[in-house]
Design an enzyme around this catalytic site. Structure first.
Site, PDB file in Angstrom:
ATOM      1  N   HIS B  65       0.831  -1.207   0.000  1.00 38.05           N
ATOM      2  CA  HIS B  65       0.000   0.000   0.000  1.00 38.05           C
ATOM      3  C   HIS B  65       0.867   1.260   0.000  1.00 38.05           C
ATOM      4  O   HIS B  65       0.580   2.247  -0.679  1.00 38.05           O
ATOM      5  CB  HIS B  65      -0.918  -0.036   1.231  1.00 38.05           C
ATOM      6  CG  HIS B  65      -1.688   1.225   1.450  1.00 38.05           C
ATOM      7  ND1 HIS B  65      -1.376   2.111   2.460  1.00 38.05           N
ATOM      8  CD2 HIS B  65      -2.740   1.764   0.788  1.00 38.05           C
ATOM      9  CE1 HIS B  65      -2.216   3.138   2.406  1.00 38.05           C
ATOM     10  NE2 HIS B  65      -3.060   2.946   1.409  1.00 38.05           N
ATOM     11  N   GLU B  68       2.118   1.807  -3.405  1.00 36.67           N
ATOM     12  CA  GLU B  68       1.053   2.387  -4.245  1.00 36.67           C
ATOM     13  C   GLU B  68       1.033   3.920  -4.107  1.00 36.67           C
ATOM     14  O   GLU B  68       0.975   4.641  -5.095  1.00 36.67           O
ATOM     15  CB  GLU B  68      -0.300   1.784  -3.833  1.00 36.67           C
ATOM     16  CG  GLU B  68      -1.511   2.397  -4.506  1.00 36.67           C
ATOM     17  CD  GLU B  68      -2.602   2.766  -3.505  1.00 36.67           C
ATOM     18  OE1 GLU B  68      -2.908   3.974  -3.412  1.00 36.67           O
ATOM     19  OE2 GLU B  68      -3.131   1.870  -2.812  1.00 36.67           O
ATOM     20  N   HIS B  69       1.106   4.407  -2.866  1.00 40.77           N
ATOM     21  CA  HIS B  69       1.133   5.861  -2.658  1.00 40.77           C
ATOM     22  C   HIS B  69       2.334   6.501  -3.352  1.00 40.77           C
ATOM     23  O   HIS B  69       2.207   7.538  -3.989  1.00 40.77           O
ATOM     24  CB  HIS B  69       1.228   6.179  -1.159  1.00 40.77           C
ATOM     25  CG  HIS B  69      -0.100   6.300  -0.476  1.00 40.77           C
ATOM     26  ND1 HIS B  69      -0.489   7.439   0.171  1.00 40.77           N
ATOM     27  CD2 HIS B  69      -1.119   5.430  -0.342  1.00 40.77           C
ATOM     28  CE1 HIS B  69      -1.698   7.270   0.704  1.00 40.77           C
ATOM     29  NE2 HIS B  69      -2.099   6.049   0.390  1.00 40.77           N
ATOM     30  N   GLU B 140      -4.248   8.012   7.269  1.00 39.53           N
ATOM     31  CA  GLU B 140      -5.165   7.072   6.617  1.00 39.53           C
ATOM     32  C   GLU B 140      -5.415   5.883   7.558  1.00 39.53           C
ATOM     33  O   GLU B 140      -6.544   5.416   7.715  1.00 39.53           O
ATOM     34  CB  GLU B 140      -4.571   6.597   5.284  1.00 39.53           C
ATOM     35  CG  GLU B 140      -5.532   5.734   4.483  1.00 39.53           C
ATOM     36  CD  GLU B 140      -4.976   5.320   3.123  1.00 39.53           C
ATOM     37  OE1 GLU B 140      -3.791   5.626   2.832  1.00 39.53           O
ATOM     38  OE2 GLU B 140      -5.719   4.675   2.367  1.00 39.53           O
TER      39      GLU B 140
END
Lengths: 420, 420
Positions: B65, B68-69, B140
């Site tokens: 993840h 991905e950022h 997040e």
């Protein structure tokens, strides 16, 4: 996209399309949002969805829908400006995909009409068991709005900012209102809704207009129409003299910062664009600075409420970063107000909105929601016309319109420990 | 590119595999303004332990993840802004077993596709840019930790599985992501973002030849080696049968999972998924006797629902919602599954649910995102999702009863609860 009168206070927005696998059929009553009636109207769709004279319980209704190839008829309660819209949205597979080529529009329209006009009753009232169980469910739904902290904070901001306006009333009404509901009164309100409420029907699919009209006229022939009160437009938010500050505390790990701004300009296209530049996209000043540059949050975004003339901001931050985030947000607003942006920022904002409008026709759900909003607020621009208005906005108009934006209300949800 | 035509659902797919191993699928959608591109790698939150260049690596939870950022950073700046300039709305998500990057746009599609292919295939990180993201992703994580649905799901997975990495939170924790460095991110990119581990799906009115040409021109010429992954040796038994926590929610909520046997890749995988979903509908769907009874008794409300899911080395059926007595609902589910397994399923009811499930699957094809994700999952697991009508034909009610007997039993279950 055309909206025509079908009967007294009944309108059909007809959206022909052959490209979808499904057809959509929506029937929505549009009523002024009022504290006294909000909970009763919010209860009606789920209460009516419990059974009709022909299909008196959920089992028989579900079996009927399953046999229509999984057609769905979902109860909906929405807030559009200062109107409350209640009814059903039906979705059915397009006739061409029914393995036996059955006609599905007519039976689904008939069932929709029956749900609205012909609920199962006992001695001229709703069934007491259905009423009590849906009242409990409504109360649970209102209470469980607490669970999603982001939406909770957004709603708290609006209810504080617009405390003395219908816009501050939540979609489902409040707990006290729901608690006070009793059957006789709700039944009377239901009959009033049937006879005097503006009814908006929306169809998207492959059927010819005449076929849709006939199916709906037949399905709603029992609607007892009297003099219909047409929906009234809402009013703009009156500006506050002093900024209102509200803080709640809860056992949460992330703080939620909400800010409400009033806008005095009537140039809505310029405000739409100005808002996109400020916090309305992943290209906005808030995204680039509060998130990307200062790493203060995962989300910080704004929404322009066209019908109400306000902008609201929603963000999740560490409790101790409150002041830094607050200052940075206001300084980014000031930058927009001074017209400080790069060409590419404006270019991006200018193409984001028309892209969203252009692709609206690709989703039956988005189209229905848009058309209902327009009908409820007495507006008639098509998505294409809105896109055109946005394209023609000059930088000067943005500066002028955003120059009227003032901070009005600040809401902060903080952790429990922080209060002690 | 040869198109495959699927008559029963009115779709076609152009498929091509490039020499570097990249799979391309193009689904034409004449009449739609929107064009949608989805570029995905078979790499997600579960892939924390894998073998690269002959050595086994253990990477921090949340790294897929995090990557991905960071993929949106480019040498020139940021791809998000590049795409937003053209009015495209780019985004990405990391799931347990895939990471997908996508945008939709109505204009400049090929230009946008070139940007997408380029930023996903060319990594650019510095220690500084990696450190900066800690704040954003930290927020997040805080946001989802405050979300009761997420807590219910994670705690259910940790109760169902003893070692399988489906237990690992996709975004990791604030602590685990503090160990992520630019070097590890580069390593993960080199292992998993190779054309032979990826698939590009485009949905919309585009020329398939141009899509393939762009991919050939922009992506590396070479594929990559197959990367062995370790998801853990999972025993049959669940880790624990109940788990409960307290959070600021309005009313108690629950999620119950049943640990099922994972499928082998190929059409069996699709068949098992459809079978699991059918079993779920028959056991506890909206029109099932169980649902209607529990709803009438006030033990569930319309928030109740369930589904069947598959992940590498893990398959589970789950159901949940709000309930004042989760244990009673859990017992009722097990008892009903046992009854259906013993007495068999009513033929009329089975046919009714089958019709409905077909309509539901067809409705999913209105969404470009659904189509792209389905084709991607199908490619990763060796099946063609558009063959669902044919696969439906092979499933009998005896198969469903057999599944219920085998998998929906108390000892294979875990109950996750959240109370106020």
């Amino acid at each position: 996209m055309t909206r025509t009168k079908l009967a007294e206070g009944v309108y059909l927005t007809y959206l022909p399309a052959r490209k979808f696998k499904t057809s959509l059929l929506s029937a929505q009553f549009v009523m002024p949002l009022r504290q006294e009636t909000a909970s009763a109207y919010a209860l009606l769709p789920s209460l009516l969805r419990r059974g009709t004279v022909t299909y008196p319980d959920m089992g028989k209704l579900s079996a009927r829908l399953d046999r229509l190839y999984g057609a769905s008829i979902d109860p909906t309660v929405r807030k559009k400006g200062e109107q409350q819209c209640v009814g059903f949205v039906a979705s059915l597979i397009d006739d061409s995909f029914a393995p036996g080529r059955e006609r599905l529009l007519e039976p689904v329209a008939e069932l929709l009409g029956e749900l609205i006009c012909d609920p199962v009753t006992l001695h001229g009232r709703f069934l007491p068991t259905y009423f009590e169980s849906e009242k409990t469910n409504l109360l649970d739904a209102i209470r469980s709005q607490l669970n999603d902290k982001r939406e909770w904070a957004d709603r708290r901001l609006l209810s504080e900012m617009c405390a003395s306006e219908p816009y501050g009333i939540p979609r489902l009404g409040d707990e006290a209102g729901a608690d006070r509901l009793y059957m006789r009164k709700v039944y009377t309100q239901y009959r009033q809704l049937l006879s005097t409420g503006q009814l908006e029907m929306i169809y998207s699919g492959s059927a010819e207009r005449r076929r849709v009209e006939q199916a709906l006229l037949a399905a709603f022939s029992a609607l007892p129409r009297e003099t219909v009160r047409p929906a009234e437009g809402g009013s703009l938010h009156p500006r506050r003299q002093e900024v209102l500050q509200v803080t709640d505390a809860m056992d949460v790990t992330q703080g939620k910062l909400g800010m409400g701004f009033s806008c005095e300009s009537e140039d809505t296209a310029a405000l739409l664009l100005g808002n996109t530049l400020f916090g309305g996209s992943s290209n906005s000043k808030l995204f680039l600075n509060v998130r990307e540059k200062l790493s203060l949050c995962y989300y910080a975004s704004t929404l322009y409420h066209r019908q109400k003339g306000i902008i609201t901001l929603s963000s999740g931050i560490e409790f101790e970063n409150y002041q830094r985030a607050y200052d940075e947000i206001l300084s980014q607003l000031a930058a927009v107000q001074r017209g400080e942006w790069e060409d590419w920022e404006l270019e991006g904002a200018r193409s984001t909105l028309p892209n969203a409008y252009a692709s609206m026709g690709d989703s039956q759900g988005k189209l229905e929601n848009f058309c209902l909003g327009q009908a409820a607020m007495g507006q008639s621009e098509t998505p294409e016309e809105l896109a055109e208005q946005v394209r023609s906005v000059t930088p000067q108009r943005i500066v002028e319109a955003m120059g009227t934006v003032r901070l009005d209300t600040v809401y902060f949800l903080k952790g429990k420990e922080a209060t002690e | 590119m040869r198109p495959d035509f699927y008559e029963r659902i009115g779709e076609s797919v152009h498929r091509e595999t490039l020499p570097n191993g990249l799979q391309i699928c193009v689904v034409p959608k004449p009449g739609f303004a929107q064009k949608y591109a989805f570029f995905a790698t078979r790499y997600g939150g579960m892939d924390t332990r894998f073998c690269l260049d002959g050595a086994w690596l253990d990477t921090p939870a949340g790294i897929a993840h995090y990557l991905e950022h960071k993929m949106f950073d480019t040498k020139e700046g940021n791809a998000l802004q590049e795409l937003a300039k053209n009015g495209a709305e780019p985004n990405a998500f990391t799931a347990n077993a895939m990471t997908g990057y996508y945008f939709d746009s109505t204009e400049h599609f090929e230009e946008n596709l070139a940007i997408l292919l380029s930023f996903v295939s060319v990594p650019y990180f510095t220690d500084e840019s990696v450190a900066k993201e800690q704040g954003i992703i930290g927020q997040e994580i805080r946001m989802i930790e405050d979300n009761p649905d997420w807590q219910l799901y994670m705690r259910m997975m940790r109760a169902l599985y003893q070692t399988n990495t489906a237990r690992v939170a996709i975004a990791g924790t604030v602590e685990s992501i503090s160990h992520i460095t630019a070097d590890t991110l580069y390593q993960c990119h080199r292992a998993f973002y190779t054309p032979s581990n990826m698939i590009l799906t485009v949905v919309g009115d585009v020329d398939p030849i141009h899509v393939a040409d762009l991919a050939r021109r922009i992506l590396p010429r070479q594929g990559g080696p197959v990367i062995p992954r370790d998801y853990g040796e999972e025993p049959e038994a669940v880790f624990e049968q109940t788990t409960r926590m307290s959070m600021p929610v309005a009313s108690p909520q629950f999620l119950m999972g049943f640990k099922c046997r994972p499928s082998l890749d190929g059409e069996e995988y699709l068949r098992d998924t459809i079978l699991g979903d059918m079993a779920c509908d028959i056991l506890l769907g909206d029109s099932s006797p169980l649902y209607l009874r529990l709803y009438d008794e006030g033990l569930i409300n319309s928030s109740f629902g369930g589904a069947f899911e598959q992940l590498p080395g893990a398959a589970y059926l789950y159901a949940g919602g709000d309930s004042r007595d989760a244990r009673a609902v859990a017992d009722a589910i097990c008892t009903e599954a046992e009854r259906l397994g013993r007495e068999g399923i009513d033929e009329d009811f089975y046919q009714q649910v089958r019709r409905s499930a077909f309509g539901e699957n067809l409705r999913g094809l209105n969404s470009f995102e659904n189509i792209a994700v389905a084709l991607t999952e199908g490619y990763f697991h060796g099946y063609d999702p558009f063959r669902f009508p044919q696969v439906f034909d092979t499933i009998t009610k005896e198969d469903v009863a057999q599944f219920l007997r085998q998998s929906i039993v108390a000892e294979r279950s875990a109950l996750s609860e959240i109370v106020p």
